[in-house]
Motif scaffolding. Structure first.
Motif, mmCIF file in Angstrom:
data_model
loop_
_atom_site.group_PDB
_atom_site.id
_atom_site.type_symbol
_atom_site.label_atom_id
_atom_site.label_comp_id
_atom_site.label_asym_id
_atom_site.label_seq_id
_atom_site.Cartn_x
_atom_site.Cartn_y
_atom_site.Cartn_z
ATOM 1 N N VAL A 24 32.849 57.933 33.476
ATOM 2 C CA VAL A 24 34.060 57.573 33.090
ATOM 3 C C VAL A 24 35.241 58.497 33.089
ATOM 4 C CG1 VAL A 24 35.307 56.673 30.760
ATOM 5 C CG2 VAL A 24 33.181 55.617 31.309
ATOM 6 N N VAL A 25 35.138 59.788 32.675
ATOM 7 C CA VAL A 25 35.978 60.866 32.714
ATOM 8 C C VAL A 25 36.285 61.201 34.224
ATOM 9 C CG1 VAL A 25 36.230 63.238 32.143
ATOM 10 C CG2 VAL A 25 35.459 61.631 30.642
ATOM 11 N N ILE A 26 35.333 61.347 35.079
ATOM 12 C CA ILE A 26 35.697 61.598 36.533
ATOM 13 C C ILE A 26 36.254 60.583 37.120
ATOM 14 C CG2 ILE A 26 33.986 63.576 36.646
ATOM 15 C CD1 ILE A 26 32.476 61.666 38.345
ATOM 16 N N TRP A 27 36.187 59.263 36.967
ATOM 17 C CA TRP A 27 36.869 58.209 37.578
ATOM 18 C C TRP A 27 38.333 57.975 37.030
ATOM 19 C CZ3 TRP A 27 36.034 56.161 41.969
ATOM 20 C CH2 TRP A 27 34.804 55.955 42.625
ATOM 21 N N LEU A 28 38.348 58.511 35.759
ATOM 22 C CA LEU A 28 39.711 58.255 35.242
ATOM 23 C C LEU A 28 40.743 59.255 35.951
ATOM 24 C CD1 LEU A 28 41.910 57.268 32.952
ATOM 25 C CD2 LEU A 28 40.821 59.105 31.381
ATOM 26 N N ALA A 29 39.904 60.536 36.015
ATOM 27 C CA ALA A 29 40.804 61.583 36.954
ATOM 28 C C ALA A 29 41.056 61.290 38.213
ATOM 29 C CB ALA A 29 40.028 62.892 36.885
ATOM 30 N N ALA A 30 40.032 60.753 38.910
ATOM 31 C CA ALA A 30 40.274 60.327 40.203
ATOM 32 C C ALA A 30 41.282 59.084 40.445
ATOM 33 C CB ALA A 30 38.904 59.503 40.817
ATOM 34 N N MET A 31 41.351 58.228 39.483
ATOM 35 C CA MET A 31 42.473 57.109 39.427
ATOM 36 C C MET A 31 43.769 57.897 39.410
ATOM 37 S SD MET A 31 43.136 54.293 36.808
ATOM 38 C CE MET A 31 43.013 55.467 35.546
ATOM 39 N N TYR A 73 49.080 53.166 55.028
ATOM 40 C CA TYR A 73 48.120 54.063 54.256
ATOM 41 C C TYR A 73 48.401 54.445 52.788
ATOM 42 C CZ TYR A 73 46.662 59.178 53.845
ATOM 43 O OH TYR A 73 45.931 60.201 53.427
ATOM 44 N N LEU A 74 49.772 54.108 52.486
ATOM 45 C CA LEU A 74 50.142 54.306 51.031
ATOM 46 C C LEU A 74 49.571 53.042 50.312
ATOM 47 C CD1 LEU A 74 53.830 55.141 51.326
ATOM 48 C CD2 LEU A 74 51.811 56.880 50.806
ATOM 49 N N ASN A 75 49.533 51.984 50.894
ATOM 50 C CA ASN A 75 48.841 50.829 50.164
ATOM 51 C C ASN A 75 47.374 50.844 50.263
ATOM 52 O OD1 ASN A 75 51.167 49.416 50.349
ATOM 53 N ND2 ASN A 75 51.024 48.348 51.921
ATOM 54 N N MET A 76 46.686 51.555 51.145
ATOM 55 C CA MET A 76 45.330 52.135 50.983
ATOM 56 C C MET A 76 45.152 52.789 49.623
ATOM 57 S SD MET A 76 42.769 53.599 53.718
ATOM 58 C CE MET A 76 43.407 55.166 53.608
ATOM 59 N N MET A 77 45.965 53.852 49.638
ATOM 60 C CA MET A 77 46.063 54.888 48.434
ATOM 61 C C MET A 77 46.007 54.121 47.029
ATOM 62 S SD MET A 77 48.013 58.501 47.961
ATOM 63 C CE MET A 77 47.435 59.425 49.080
ATOM 64 N N SER A 78 46.937 53.187 47.003
ATOM 65 C CA SER A 78 47.176 52.341 45.997
ATOM 66 C C SER A 78 45.755 51.458 45.520
ATOM 67 C CB SER A 78 48.383 51.316 45.958
ATOM 68 O OG SER A 78 49.423 52.329 46.060
ATOM 69 N N ALA A 79 45.464 50.976 46.686
ATOM 70 C CA ALA A 79 44.024 50.197 46.451
ATOM 71 C C ALA A 79 43.010 51.068 45.820
ATOM 72 C CB ALA A 79 43.710 49.590 47.671
ATOM 73 N N ALA A 80 43.022 52.292 46.456
ATOM 74 C CA ALA A 80 41.695 53.105 46.183
ATOM 75 C C ALA A 80 42.145 53.495 44.594
ATOM 76 C CB ALA A 80 41.778 54.334 46.849
ATOM 77 N N ALA A 81 43.331 53.662 44.243
ATOM 78 C CA ALA A 81 43.454 54.009 42.725
ATOM 79 C C ALA A 81 43.190 52.605 41.952
ATOM 80 C CB ALA A 81 45.062 54.361 42.442
ATOM 81 N N VAL A 82 43.225 51.360 42.467
ATOM 82 C CA VAL A 82 42.811 50.452 41.500
ATOM 83 C C VAL A 82 41.273 50.467 41.493
ATOM 84 C CG1 VAL A 82 42.794 47.908 41.676
ATOM 85 C CG2 VAL A 82 44.909 49.163 41.916
ATOM 86 N N PHE A 83 40.709 50.337 42.662
ATOM 87 C CA PHE A 83 39.209 50.420 42.776
ATOM 88 C C PHE A 83 38.770 51.315 42.096
ATOM 89 C CE2 PHE A 83 39.484 47.757 46.505
ATOM 90 C CZ PHE A 83 38.632 46.882 46.257
ATOM 91 N N SER A 84 39.304 52.561 41.697
ATOM 92 C CA SER A 84 38.831 53.590 40.872
ATOM 93 C C SER A 84 39.030 53.339 39.332
ATOM 94 C CB SER A 84 39.493 54.818 40.910
ATOM 95 O OG SER A 84 39.524 55.413 42.262
ATOM 96 N N ALA A 85 40.090 52.302 39.124
ATOM 97 C CA ALA A 85 40.303 51.873 37.742
ATOM 98 C C ALA A 85 39.030 50.912 37.278
ATOM 99 C CB ALA A 85 41.513 51.298 37.523
ATOM 100 N N PHE A 86 38.716 49.799 38.394
ATOM 101 C CA PHE A 86 37.691 48.980 38.216
ATOM 102 C C PHE A 86 36.342 49.795 38.148
ATOM 103 C CE2 PHE A 86 40.035 45.644 40.592
ATOM 104 C CZ PHE A 86 40.616 45.074 39.514
#
Length: 164
Positions: free
Chosen positions: A85-92, A140-153
Motif C-alpha cells: 500500500v505504501v509503495i503504491w501510494l508513493a508510485a502513484m 506519452y503524458l496520457n500514458m503517464m496519467s494512466a499509469a498513475a491511475v492504475f497505481s491508485a487501483f
C-alpha cells in the motif's frame, strides 16, 4: 512452531489475480515510458510492480503448493500488504507529480536527441529548465496519467482485506 495456513476464499485469489494484472500493466507502461524518457518516477513504478509480483507469489504459492507451505506466515503477508500500500501510494504520487510538471505547450522547431530514445531536449525556457529540459508528447503524458491511475487501483486492491 509454524503458523497454520489460512484457507482463503476464492474471491481473495481473484483479488490477487487483479493485483497481479494491474502490476503487469503498470510494469509495461513504465518500461515503455522509461525507454523514451528516463525519469525516476518510472523507475519507482517498475520497482513497485516487481515487488508486487513477489508479494502476490508469496501470498498465493505457499497456500496452493504443499512443498512451499513452510514459507507461509500470515504476519509476513500482512506486513507485505502494508508495504505494498505504501509503495503504491508513493508510485502513484511520483507519477502524478512528474506528470503535473508538463503543463505548458511547447513548440520545438529544432532539437537535439540526447540519446534517451528519441526525446528532444530544449534548454532555453525557464519551465523546461525546472523539469530537466524534457519535452513529451500528449500520448506519452496520457500514458503517464494512466499509469498513475492504475497505481491508485493497485494501491486500493492491495489495501483490501485478504489473507489474514
Amino acid at each position: 512452531m509454524a503458523s497454520p495456513i489460512v484457507q482463503v476464499p476464492t474471491w481473495v485469489l481473484a483479488l490477487r489475480g487483479i493485483q497481479l494484472l494491474f502490476a503487469v500493466v503498470v510494469l509495461g507502461m513504465s518500461s515503455y515510458g522509461v525507454y523514451w524518457l528516463r525519469l525516476s518516477s518510472w523507475g519507482w513504478a517498475i520497482f513497485t510492480s516487481l515487488v508486487t509480483v513477489v508479494i502476490v507469489l508469496y501470498s498465493v504459492v505457499p497456500e496452493r503448493v504443499a512443498a512451499a507451505s513452510k514459507l507461509y506466515s500470515p504476519y509476513v503477508i500482512l506486513a507485505l500488504n502494508a508495504v505494498a500500500v505504501v509503495i503504491w501510494l508513493a508510485a502513484m504520487g511520483a507519477l502524478a507529480a512528474r506528470r503535473s510538471t508538463f503543463k505548458y505547450s511547447t513548440t520545438i522547431s529544432t532539437c537535439v536527441n540526447d540519446g534517451s530514445g528519441g526525446v528532444c531536449v530544449k534548454r532555453r525556457d525557464s519551465d523546461l529548465q525546472k523539469r530537466g529540459g524534457y519535452v513529451a508528447t500528449y500520448p506519452y503524458l496520457n500514458m503517464m496519467s494512466a499509469a498513475a491511475v492504475f497505481s491508485a487501483f493497485e494501491m486500493l486492491v492491495a489495501n483490501l482485506p485478504s489473507d489474514v
